[in-house]
Write a protein that holds these residues in place. Structure first.
Motif, mmCIF file in Angstrom:
data_model
loop_
_atom_site.group_PDB
_atom_site.id
_atom_site.type_symbol
_atom_site.label_atom_id
_atom_site.label_comp_id
_atom_site.label_asym_id
_atom_site.label_seq_id
_atom_site.Cartn_x
_atom_site.Cartn_y
_atom_site.Cartn_z
ATOM 1 N N SER A 247 84.460 24.421 41.365
ATOM 2 C CA SER A 247 84.726 24.704 39.963
ATOM 3 C C SER A 247 86.017 24.039 39.519
ATOM 4 C CB SER A 247 84.856 26.214 39.808
ATOM 5 O OG SER A 247 85.623 26.504 38.688
ATOM 6 N N ASP A 249 88.288 25.105 37.784
ATOM 7 C CA ASP A 249 89.454 25.965 37.708
ATOM 8 C C ASP A 249 90.149 26.152 39.028
ATOM 9 O OD1 ASP A 249 88.127 28.160 35.215
ATOM 10 O OD2 ASP A 249 89.617 26.568 35.083
ATOM 11 N N CYS A 250 89.481 25.746 40.094
ATOM 12 C CA CYS A 250 90.133 25.947 41.375
ATOM 13 C C CYS A 250 91.249 24.937 41.530
ATOM 14 C CB CYS A 250 89.152 25.737 42.510
ATOM 15 S SG CYS A 250 88.006 27.058 42.603
ATOM 16 N N SER A 390 99.461 31.545 37.077
ATOM 17 C CA SER A 390 99.047 32.151 35.823
ATOM 18 C C SER A 390 100.137 32.121 34.770
ATOM 19 C CB SER A 390 98.607 33.581 36.068
ATOM 20 O OG SER A 390 99.523 34.182 36.935
ATOM 21 N N GLN B 54 90.356 39.468 47.909
ATOM 22 C CA GLN B 54 91.724 39.276 47.438
ATOM 23 C C GLN B 54 92.714 39.377 48.569
ATOM 24 O OE1 GLN B 54 91.700 42.223 44.329
ATOM 25 N NE2 GLN B 54 91.914 40.607 42.834
ATOM 26 N N LYS B 97 80.689 37.503 35.937
ATOM 27 C CA LYS B 97 82.099 37.452 35.553
ATOM 28 C C LYS B 97 82.997 37.796 36.734
ATOM 29 C CE LYS B 97 85.646 40.026 33.422
ATOM 30 N NZ LYS B 97 86.044 41.316 33.900
ATOM 31 N N LEU B 98 82.684 38.881 37.450
ATOM 32 C CA LEU B 98 83.557 39.290 38.551
ATOM 33 C C LEU B 98 83.577 38.252 39.660
ATOM 34 C CD1 LEU B 98 82.575 43.027 38.823
ATOM 35 C CD2 LEU B 98 84.797 42.159 38.208
ATOM 36 N N ASN B 101 85.289 35.012 38.689
ATOM 37 C CA ASN B 101 86.734 35.083 38.528
ATOM 38 C C ASN B 101 87.461 35.125 39.846
ATOM 39 O OD1 ASN B 101 86.868 34.939 35.860
ATOM 40 N ND2 ASN B 101 87.119 37.113 35.477
ATOM 41 N N TYR B 102 86.954 35.901 40.793
ATOM 42 C CA TYR B 102 87.705 36.091 42.022
ATOM 43 C C TYR B 102 87.254 35.204 43.150
ATOM 44 C CZ TYR B 102 89.549 40.175 39.720
ATOM 45 O OH TYR B 102 90.167 41.006 38.841
ATOM 46 N N SER B 104 85.389 32.094 42.973
ATOM 47 C CA SER B 104 84.691 30.873 42.564
ATOM 48 C C SER B 104 84.753 29.798 43.625
ATOM 49 C CB SER B 104 85.247 30.350 41.250
ATOM 50 O OG SER B 104 86.622 30.155 41.368
ATOM 51 N N ARG B 114 78.170 29.328 35.221
ATOM 52 C CA ARG B 114 78.767 30.056 34.108
ATOM 53 C C ARG B 114 78.080 29.669 32.804
ATOM 54 N NH1 ARG B 114 84.450 32.079 34.277
ATOM 55 N NH2 ARG B 114 84.808 30.863 36.132
#
Lengths: 549, 186
Positions: A247, A249-250, A390, B54, B97-98, B101-102, B104, B114
């Motif tokens: 992706s 965004d990574c 971020s 995480q 979404k979850l 987001n965490y 990918s 997406r």
């Protein structure tokens, strides 16, 4: 666990890596930024009761910590410091644990040279007392052999002591930097297989900080870059594949052989060339001749002035494509052979591309920003925040501050050289920034002043015709606190091709201060940076001159 | 109901992970979670999977429906039909979404997925809006919609109920006499 972190970028990066590791394992910790020995002492006293484990990053290894802090017996210290470490610490290995790389070329003398076994001392004194308490009657049987042996032992001991003093003096007179703390923590994370790309990026920033602020030699930088490159390719191969592309965004870290122009991708190319140390010193941009040469250089590359003065992102694509090669070719003609340097860049989302040196400058500017109403602790936290992905607006504000700082440095260098403010005092060069100089507040902070110092020395070496002056070290003084009347003094080693970046000013400053009983504050972890009262300046300098000549 | 509540309920769905630590079977109120062995896939609820991810203790395996070709087919099917087709999964929106987001980096072609899921969502919501519109304008008494997921229902719930309440009040005011209609203001 209490985390005591020194105020430099490398320590900040190491701290972030450690924080991420703690987060993974859900360990509670308290973060305390420290600026100097006094801060360290107060922080330690405050937290002595609550914590048993202390982790010190980039501070504390070059003095006798146990003496200074007098901790309780069950406190355990973990120290990771790039400054050299104090040898006495080796003997108290129960309480203090040092993290260093094994193959680091520190020139540490062997254990036996420094420490002698306690028993031998006991033996000696035991024998002597024996001999002394013998009643006078036995003195007739005073064995010559025993006396000889005793004299021999004493002589051997004196020799050993003398050699020890010499070794210690040699070792301690120079100050230098070892492997980056951030890199060491990354290796730790790697061994635990908890390393992520974020941590790798922070380690790269820590390493680049050492190179930007000229703390390590070029060879060491190249070897460390090679190590980091191995990690980067390991991470990249794990995820990229023809079909399963990642992706956008990574975070992607890539190895770049990029230009040595600071912040050029966030500024216009023209500004960046004017304000980077390497190009400005080679062109001598403070002279008219230099400006003309710069124009020639740009014309040589075929870059129209209008384009070059625009923001980099809005330059024409056709120019941007071959920019690096074109610049390298032209700069070879003008005698700048090393305009490209190996570094890393990060790339995430569609808009964000940063080089490691950009981040170093931005974080340094945030850490030492002199806006009003900002305490040092706040600045530390802001700089720490800007390192995570971020907080891009923090990072961008840091980049703006860094631009201002670089421009201030450039102007100060130009004015110092043009008005001949650098005086040769015999064994070293000396420069003093008057209070009225513009932007002098920026230079009341140690890191900014050191950067200014290095640029000034490089510029001076390029501009002077005196062969002897080129090999002299530089001492720079700038006003620190106008109310208290103190100045901050920084000393850097002379500029040379094969310099091993060892700095002997720490010891020199201490001795000079002692001999003239000037009111100095050796507070900073880097012992080549001290504070001094303004009135004592001249006698301090005189003492230094006599000491070093 | 709040969308975050729907997300909370969605986190109960199971997903496959590959842990890198080992732990014996754990017995929780909601059920047992199998023994964790490094390198062997195990099914866990999404909340646990995200927490472990995480803390970098596992790798998440994307669910079967989260695949580019399958989602493309579903999207085309959805566009052709007038009524609702079965959704990829009862909580497809929240899970997408979850996970994206965490996790990918564990999911191949995350950007395309997406976009595809968003397309499916848009088509379904458009159909929902059309049918709600016709329901209200034709003043039907009841309607039956198949294959809606909780998130979609939740999106339209407050609007639909409020508008039906308004309609009811308007209608009930019309009956007792037209004079009263003047005094009701909406």
């Amino acid at each position: 666990v209490a985390l005591l972190v020194a105020s430099d970028i490398d320590a900040l990066c190491a701290c972030k890596i450690l924080q991420a590791l703690f987060h993974c394992d859900q360990v509670q910790y308290t973060l305390v930024p420290v600026k100097g020995w006094q801060d360290l002492g107060t922080a330690f006293l405050e937290h002595k009761e609550q914590f048993k484990y202390f982790v010190l990053i980039n501070c504390g290894a070059n003095v006798d910590l146990l003496e200074m802090l007098q901790p309780d017996d069950d406190a355990v210290f973990f120290i990771c410091d790039t400054h050299g470490f104090f040898l006495q610490l080796l003997s108290s290995h129960l309480q203090i644990k040092l993290l260093i790389k094994q193959d680091d070329d520190l020139g540490v003398p062997s254990y036996d040279d420094i420490f002698r076994d306690e028993e031998e001392e006991g033996d000696d004194s035991g024998n002597e007392s024996d001999e002394g308490t013998e009643p006078s009657g036995k003195r007739r049987r005073y064995d010559e052999g025993a006396v000889e042996r005793r004299i021999e032992r004493q002589r051997a001991k004196r020799e050993w002591e003398a050699r020890r003093r010499e070794i210690l003096f040699d070792y301690e007179q120079y100050e230098y930097h070892g492997t980056s703390a951030a890199m060491m923590f990354f290796e730790l994370a790697w061994v635990l297989t908890k390393d992520t790309k974020d941590m790798l990026w922070w380690a790269v920033i820590g390493l680049t900080d050492q190179s930007v602020h000229d703390k390590i030699t070029h060879m060491k930088y190249i070897t460390d870059i090679a190590t980091m490159q191995r990690h980067v390719s390991r991470h990249n191969h794990r995820n990229e594949d023809e079909e399963n592309s990642l992706s956008i965004d990574c975070m992607r870290i890539s190895f770049e052989y990029d230009l040595r122009l600071t912040l050029y991708q966030h500024w216009s190319l023209y500004e960046s060339i004017c304000n980077s140390c390497y190009t400005s010193c080679n062109f001598k941009l403070w002279t008219l001749n230099g400006q003309k040469k710069l124009q020639e250089f740009l014309a040589d590359m075929g870059l129209p002035l209008k384009q070059v003065k625009q923001k980099f992102n809005s330059m024409d694509m056709s120019i941007k494509e071959n920019l690096r090669d074109v610049i390298e070719e032209s700069s070879n003609k003008y005698g700048m052979k090393d305009i490209r340097i190996q570094t890393f860049g990060v790339h995430f989302g569609f808009k964000n591309r940063f080089l490691a040196s950009d981040m170093v400058h931005s974080t340094a500017a945030l850490l030492e920003s002199t806006e009003k109403d900002e305490s040092d602790g706040d600045n530390f936290i802001k700089a720490l925040d800007s390192l995570s992905r971020s907080n891009l607006d923090r990072l961008n504000s840091g980049i703006d501050l860094a631009k201002k700082k670089l421009m201030a440095i450039q102007q100060t260098v130009a004015s110092c050289i043009c008005t001949n403010l650098i005086l040769s005092q015999g064994p070293f060069l000396y420069c003093y920034l008057m209070e009225g100089t513009p932007d002098v507040k920026v230079f009341s902070k140690p890191v900014a002043l050191t950067l200014l110092c290095k640029y000034l020395l490089k510029a001076f070496v390029h501009s002077t015709r005196n062969k002897r002056c080129k090999l002299l070290p530089l001492i720079m003084a700038a006003p620190k606190d106008v109310e208290k009347g103190t100045v901050i003094i920084v000393g850097i080693p002379p500029e040379s091709e094969t310099s091993d970046k060892k700095n002997f000013f720490g010891r020199a400053f201490e001795k000079a201060a002692e001999s003239t009983s000037s009111r100095t504050l050796h507070d900073h972890f880097d012992s080549s940076i001290i504070e001094l009262k303004m009135e004592d300046r001249s006698k301090f300098l005189d003492a230094l001159i006599t000491l070093l000549s | 109901m709040d969308p975050s509540e729907v997300e909370f309920l969605a986190e109960k769905e199971t997903v496959k992970i590959i842990p890198n630590f080992s732990l014996d079977k754990i017995y929780l109120i909601g059920g047992d979670l199998g023994p964790f062995n490094p390198g062997l896939p195990v099914e866990v609820p999404v909340w646990l999977a995200l927490n472990l991810k995480q803390r970098q203790k596992c790798r998440i395996v994307p669910p079967e429906w989260m695949d580019v070709e399958k989602l493309e087919e579903m999207r085309d099917l959805e566009r052709r039909e007038d009524t609702f087709t079965p959704a990829p999964c009862p909580y497809y929106m929240e899970l997408t979404k979850l996970l994206l987001n965490y996790a990918s980096d564990n999911i191949p072609k995350a950007d395309e997925i997406r976009t595809l899921v968003k397309d499916i969502w848009d088509t379904r919501i458009a159909k929902l809006r059309l049918s709600a519109d016709s329901f209200i304008s034709q003043m039907e008494a009841h309607a039956k919609l198949d294959n809606l997921t909780l998130m979609e229902i939740n999106t339209i719930r407050s609007f639909l109920l409020d508008s039906l309440n308004c309609m009811f009040k308007l209608r009930s005011n019309l009956q007792p006499g037209s004079s009263k209609a003047q005094f009701t203001d909406y």
